[in-house]
Design an enzyme around this catalytic site. Structure first.
Site, mmCIF file in Angstrom:
data_model
loop_
_atom_site.group_PDB
_atom_site.id
_atom_site.type_symbol
_atom_site.label_atom_id
_atom_site.label_comp_id
_atom_site.label_asym_id
_atom_site.label_seq_id
_atom_site.Cartn_x
_atom_site.Cartn_y
_atom_site.Cartn_z
ATOM 1 C CB THR A 101 -9.447 -9.171 31.424
ATOM 2 O OG1 THR A 101 -9.517 -9.910 32.645
ATOM 3 C CG2 THR A 101 -8.461 -9.859 30.481
ATOM 4 C CE LYS A 176 -8.395 -13.576 33.303
ATOM 5 N NZ LYS A 176 -9.356 -12.501 33.607
ATOM 6 C CE LYS A 244 -11.772 -8.689 27.459
ATOM 7 N NZ LYS A 244 -12.079 -7.950 28.699
#
Length: 292
Positions: A101, A176, A244
């Site tokens: 990711t 995502k 994050k």
């Protein structure tokens, strides 16, 4: 591609990458693995076979497919474009799949970098956590050219429950971000609902029975309500990782003009959880910042 034995290099044998690579080995492919911490790749080879190597370039040399699952943009750039990076050694026509990711920016950059050496590139972040990786039921959001996705799909089916080609380079990473934005709001709402039920001195098991079959139901409610009520927060995807991911979404929103105020607020709530020393607990620990 999955019907033939492929030479696959997997870079990043961690909590997610290790089980995913294991499914590929079980499917009969020839695996070469690399991990920044060599002990992890050696342990993986002892369990699954294959071979461990010292650099991403060595892993990628002669591979049909190179797959990455590392930490962040910098880690991904290092294993692909660095001095000993995979892109320096991959053969023309080889397939590159990234399950990290990361930002959409680096996904698009890698797609451009792959044009001259003639590589097929798919940005393919996953959802489903450690359990999904172990069970081979991950949801995979894919960006890249159609031909690249079509080449990648038979490989990824070894550990996927669902694969969707969203669009061009970077579309998987942006999707995502959509996923994490949605999760953040749901967990905050669930946290408030649970604390409200507790403050009202309700039996939380009976509350769950009453509301989990209706419009309030969600994956988070079905899987985390009861554990949140028991202050159990050891279920894989950590607060540090969520911050994050939300940071990536907030950066992208600044670029594309989207307004995501709830995600921004929940990101700061997660910062509170980190400050309390709970950054390694799973995302449902968001409830701990609300008093009982």
């Amino acid at each position: 591609m999955s019907e033939q034995k492929l030479r696959i290099s997997f870079l990043g044998i961690g909590v997610m990458g290790g089980p995913m690579a294991g499914h590929l080995a079980k499917a009969g492919h020839d695996l070469t693995v690399y991990n920044r911490t060599r002990a992890k790749s050696d342990a993986w080879v002892a369990l699954h076979g294959g071979r461990a190597v010292a650099t991403p370039a060595e892993a990628a040399d002669g591979a049909d497919v190179v797959i990455t699952c590392v930490g962040n943009d910098d880690d991904l750039a290092q294993v692909t474009l660095g001095r000993d990076g995979a892109f320096r050694a991959m053969r023309r026509g080889a397939l590159f799949i990234d399950h990290t990711t990361v930002s959409a920016r680096i996904a698009r950059q890698l797609s451009v970098e792959a044009e001259e050496p003639g590589l097929l590139v798919v940005d393919a972040p996953v959802s489903g956590g450690e359990a999904g990786a172990q069970n081979g039921t991950l949801s995979i959001m894919c960006g890249g050219k159609k031909a690249a996705f079509e080449a990648a799909a038979p490989v990824m089916q070894a550990y996927a429950g669902r694969m969707v080609h969203i669009g061009g380079p970077g579309a998987g990473q942006t999707t995502k971000m959509v996923n994490q934005i949605a999760i953040a709001g749901v967990i905050q709402g669930l946290s408030e609902a649970l604390r409200f039920a507790q403050a009202s001195r309700l039996d939380t098991d009976k509350v769950f029975e009453a509301v989990s079959g209706g419009a309030a139901a969600s994956w988070q409610m079905l899987n985390r309500w009861k554990t949140m009520a028991k202050d159990e927060f050891d279920f894989g995807f950590a607060v540090d990782w969520m911050r994050k991911d939300l940071g990536l979404a907030l950066d992208e929103a600044r670029s594309n003009g989207a307004t995501i105020p709830v995600a921004a607020i929940v990101d700061q709530f997660y910062a509170d959880v980190q400050k309390a020393g709970n950054g390694r607990k799973d995302t449902s620990s968001l409830v701990t910042r609300l008093p009982k």
